[in-house]
Design an enzyme around this catalytic site. Structure first.
Site, PDB file in Angstrom:
ATOM      1  N   HIS A 136       0.890  -1.261  -0.151  1.00  0.00           N
ATOM      2  CA  HIS A 136      -0.198  -0.017   0.041  1.00  0.00           C
ATOM      3  C   HIS A 136       0.896   1.340  -0.028  1.00  0.00           C
ATOM      4  CE1 HIS A 136      -3.848   2.019   0.789  1.00  0.00           C
ATOM      5  NE2 HIS A 136      -3.201   2.794   1.599  1.00  0.00           N
ATOM      6  N   HIS A 159     -10.104   2.676  -0.928  1.00  0.00           N
ATOM      7  CA  HIS A 159     -10.369   2.535   0.607  1.00  0.00           C
ATOM      8  C   HIS A 159     -11.454   1.082   0.524  1.00  0.00           C
ATOM      9  CE1 HIS A 159      -9.937   4.318   4.822  1.00  0.00           C
ATOM     10  NE2 HIS A 159      -8.628   4.031   4.234  1.00  0.00           N
TER      11      HIS A 159
END
Lengths: 222, 719
Positions: B47, B93
């Site tokens: 990430h 998200h």
């Protein structure tokens, strides 16, 4: 006309409201919620939409306790004009300047869309530029716009011609489809719809600008 | 407090592979402390480090005369003339939203807004691209409700208009929904704030909300595949507070006016760690943090927890010390925390003190730059098979199959829960093509769109990647905007599988070719990998967010035809039905190849449309669902009927690219056709708007009935 637009932490339509007042020719002052007095000679106090204090308690309840509150009450008691839009309407009911309360929308969802309103009275500085019964298109954007009041209050509001706007197709469950009401001296207006979002041609409609121009006109004569 | 001993299990629990741990040991030359292990795991997870994607991201075109700042900062910065810039980015998200849809989506919106205002820009528009599993899947309705409510609760309270987005359903998202949030802001081009720290001994200041234990390890979680232990991960999802974010916005913008800010970073993934390391690294400085001074929401937090917390609505800033009092006063005014938590130091060190102990002492530049980078093996996606025989269907029946499916139904159920008009500059609300807002106080307008057709990308990653960009380009052109630049949010499965990596590589190649040909460079973006559950990957979903500019409202093209207007198609129709909406919705087929994208034709047709806007009453791009769906949507929005001459399924529902449907006053039709002939662009009359029914060839149905289906199907599926 001199207008004071309040800002609470969490207000988010304060600029929009100031712009609409400016376009109607008003001199606009921005007032912070921690201030304790209004600018000299203010004709109208405008309480904007948004989520004051996050709406984490009852909408408008904390803003109603802000330091500026005392000055706003005094202004209203002197017969000054007050306009509350959306969260501003909620604040005015929490301050006791308007009767009733705004509950969660009947559908329990936030609603943002342009709706048709009917002008229920033209007997106020806010609405005298409209034709009585006129149907106008003005956006709503709220989660808690479901107006309610006890039977006695409702009877008074109607008997005294203090319902300013009603919804043609009630979006939020408000009693008697009430979208906006006036105080007993007709100088305080609270409404859930956003006239400032329908006041320029590029908004897709200008029905809201009539309200601001009515005010500027009425207050210039006053 | 004693920290746990470092064991192979603990290392694995931090998402570090054995070879990555060896690399860590090589860098620091000793065993890390527990806090240091946490810091490395945060910096090295997929990430934050883009370790699988970096090699390919570097190939994307990111520059152009309009680009002020490309990828690498919090968001991309693009020139819109008159000394102004638009600043934007899209970010996923996904994993948090699947675990806790309301807060996951809300904090996704919060994070992307912070990315924008960290740079000194006031957010002026937001979009959301959402992908869910099948409506019949037991989790879907709950996820849709939670995500939409979460997006709305944050954006509405913050006060940014949500002007566009996408919502799709497909079984591949059953165990892994996608929430891609876009935000754009406006700033003066010479007043943009970057993350480069400068000066030694400068105070490092913590701003915003207090630090709690929420989200500890969130970035590592976001880089893992899901399995049935997912419910245990709920505590790693953060909780959003849009009220604090709104105050943080106002306080930061006020602060930036004062000259007190040397550099500023929002605390997003891996909070304090990533933001401090990034500012230090870019400024070639070390950073010393004294964690006792960090405003804390909970008692007895450890260094590890503070360094990895993903509590929301926080910023880290390097302050001009002479203006400390001014800066502090602004944060006091907005009732926000303002705490000096450290300083910049000359040596290359990331020094973390807590109590009287050194909790971490790491070489900062190495920490920032030494994340592993992988050249993952990949295989080219095999050529798509044939489309096969298409069962017989009548054109109106086919339209019903589309508009009765939540994928192509009217999306008011979603977007009416978003405030699309706050700031009172929205000129085109969601629902039909790109959203448009005014650049406040100027005649200019900005248009926003978000597009991808994942079915295409799966069948043919290169053409699918091109198509996502081309569709964004068309949506901007269709409202009269000049496309400026893009942001990409690349959602894929597990990159350790060569076929998934092949999808990624193919899509990047397609996107790269398209943004180069259409002159809309990528200025920011985000990669989300490991979108798999129990080994099954999502459809590859590279969402393209794009921004266009209009000089004034005179350039706007409406989406609404009038009764009697002629319907014309710009571009060439072949009737490509492979991977079409029709096949998927009417027959449950996902066969054939993606439509081919002719980038030269895209550019030519887009420019033709804009050059002839005065002849057009309304325009829309043709994409999935083809001419039939576009004509219906346009007519329905204008509350008028439409007649299309052709009754052929492939003409009506084919998804050939580089096409637009336009509505034109009858009197202007000859001029438009002549303009087409001159420009060498095919312009064909295909029908007419008006009446009260929808007629395709000889088949027809009342508009009112179809409209009822179209407007109720979404709520019926998930409401």
């Amino acid at each position: 006309m001199k207008a004071a637009v309040l800002t609470f932490p969490g207000s988010n339509c304060d600029r929009d409201l100031a712009v609409a007042f400016e376009h109607s020719g008003a001199e606009v002052h921005r007032v912070w919620h921690k201030d304790t007095s209004l600018p000299e000679g203010v004709d109208i106090v405008a309480v904007p939409g948004g989520f004051s204090f996050g709406d984490y308690l009852r909408c408008g309840a904390i803003a109603a306790q802000s330091p500026i509150g005392a000055a706003v009450r005094a202004h209203a008691q002197r017969g000054g004009y007050v306009l509350g839009i959306c969260n501003g309407f909620q604040v005015l009911t929490e301050m006791g300047l308007l009767p009733g309360a705004l509950m969660r929308n009947a559908g329990l969802k936030f609603i943002c869309k342009t709706v048709e309103l009917q002008v229920a009275t033209t007997d106020s500085a806010f609405t005298n530029g409209y034709d009585k019964g006129a149907r106008v298109m003005i956006p709503v954007a709220h989660h808690d716009g479901n107006y309610t009041a006890d039977a006695e209050t409702l009877a008074r509001l109607k008997g005294e011609d203090r319902v300013a706007f009603t919804y043609s197709d009630n979006p939020n469950g408000s009693v008697d489809a009430i979208a906006g009401i006036l105080s007993d001296n007709r100088r305080v207006l609270g409404m859930m719809p956003h006239p400032e979002r329908a006041s320029e041609v590029s908004h897709g409609g200008t029905d809201g600008s009539v309200l601001f121009r009515s005010l500027t006109g009425a207050l210039a004569l006053a | 407090m004693t920290e746990p001993a470092i064991t192979p299990e603990l290392v694995a629990a931090h998402g570090l592979k054995p070879d990555e741990y060896e690399r860590l040991l090589g860098i620091i030359g000793r065993e890390p402390t527990f806090t240091e292990l946490g810091i490395f795991s945060a910096m090295w997870n997929e990430h934050c480090s883009y370790k699988s994607s970096k090699k390919w991201l570097r190939t994307l075109p990111t520059t152009g005369p309009q680009v002020i700042c490309g990828p690498g900062e919090n968001a991309g910065v693009v020139d819109i003339g008159d000394g102004q810039a638009v600043i934007f980015k899209m970010e996923s998200h996904n994993h948090p939203s699947y675990i806790e849809p309301h807060q996951g989506a809300a904090t996704g919106v919060g994070g992307i807004l912070r990315d924008v205002f960290t740079m000194g820009a006031r957010p002026i528009a937001a979009m959301n691209a959402l992908s869910f599993g099948l409506p019949s899947h037991p989790k879907t309705a709950h996820l849709v409700k939670g995500v939409v409510e979460g997006v709305g609760s944050y954006g509405n309270a913050f006060g940014v208009p949500t002007v566009g987005g996408e919502v799709r359903f497909h079984r591949s998202y059953n165990g892994n929904c996608l929430v891609n949030a876009f935000a754009a802001g406006l700033a003066d081009a010479d007043k943009i704030f970057y993350s480069v720290a400068s000066g030694v001994g400068m105070p490092v200041v913590y701003l915003g909300a207090k630090t709690g234990r929420d989200g500890v390890g969130g970035a590592t979680m976001a880089s893992a595949e899901f399995d049935d232990t997912i419910e245990e991960k709920r505590p790693t999802v953060q909780v959003g507070d849009p009220f604090t974010e709104k105050r943080l916005l106002e306080a930061c913008l006020e602060l930036m006016q004062t000259g007190a800010v040397i550099s500023i970073q929002d605390m997003g993934a891996a909070g304090l760690t990533c933001s401090a390391v990034e500012m230090g690294d870019k400024g070639k400085l070390g950073i010393k943090l004294q964690l006792d001074d960090v405003p804390q929401r909970e008692a007895a937090m450890t260094a590890y927890e503070m360094m990895l917390s993903e509590s929301q609505e926080r910023m880290l800033m390097v302050l001009n010390p002479e203006l400390e009092a001014v800066a502090r006063a602004i944060f006091v005014k907005w009732d926000l925390d303002f705490a000096i938590v450290g300083e910049t130091i000359p040596e290359d060190r990331f020094l973390i003190l807590h109590g009287n102990e050194v909790k971490a002492d790491l070489p900062l530049s190495k920490l920032a730059s030494s994340a592993p980078e992988y050249d993952r093996p990949w295989v080219e996606t095999p050529a798509a098979g044939p489309t096969g025989d298409i069962p017989a269907i009548g054109p109106i029946e086919a339209l019903r199959a589309l508009i009765g499916s939540p994928n192509y139904a009217h999306k008011a159920w979603v977007y009416e829960q978003y405030d699309s008009m706050v700031m009172a500059d929205t000129v085109r609300s969601p629902g039909l093509g790109a959203g448009v807002v005014r650049v406040h106080g100027t005649p200019k307008l900005l248009a926003f769109t978000s597009d991808v057709t994942p079915r295409y990308v799966k069948a043919n990653p290169v053409e699918g990647g091109k198509q996502a960009v081309a569709e964004a380009y068309r949506n901007l052109c269709a409202v009269g905007a000049r496309p400026l630049a893009t942001t990409d949010n690349l959602n894929f499965g597990n990159p350790e599988k060569p076929e998934i990596m092949g999808q990624f590589v193919g899509a990047i190649k397609g996107i790269g070719a398209a943004v180069a040909a259409l002159d809309m460079p990528i200025v920011s973006g985000n990669v989300s990998l490991y979108n798999e559950t129990d080994g099954v990957g999502i459809l590859p979903t590279p969402t393209i967010g794009a921004v266009g500019l209009l000089a004034s409202a005179d350039d706007l093209i409406s989406g609404l035809p009038r009764e009697g207007d002629m319907a014309l198609v710009i571009g060439t129709t072949h009737g490509h039905l492979g991977q079409s909406a029709l096949l998927a919705e009417a027959f449950g087929l996902e066969t054939g190849d993606a439509p081919e994208v002719d980038l030269k034709a895209e550019r030519k047709h887009g420019e033709f449309l804009r050059a002839n806007r005065k002849l057009l009453r309304a325009a829309t791009d043709l994409s999935d669902g083809g001419l039939a769906l576009a004509a219906f949507e346009m007519a329905e929005a204008a509350k008028t009927g439409v007649w299309l001459e052709s009754g052929h399924i492939s003409t009506l529902f084919g998804e050939d690219q580089a096409r637009y449907l336009v509505a034109c006053d009858i009197a202007d039709v000859p001029d438009l056709i002549e303009a087409g002939e001159k420009a060498g662009v095919k312009v064909a009359q295909v029908g007419q708007f008006g009446g009260s029914s929808v007629c395709f060839g000889t088949a027809s149905a009342p508009l009112e009935e179809l409209s009822g289906l179209y407007r109720s199907a979404f709520a019926k599926a998930v409401g």
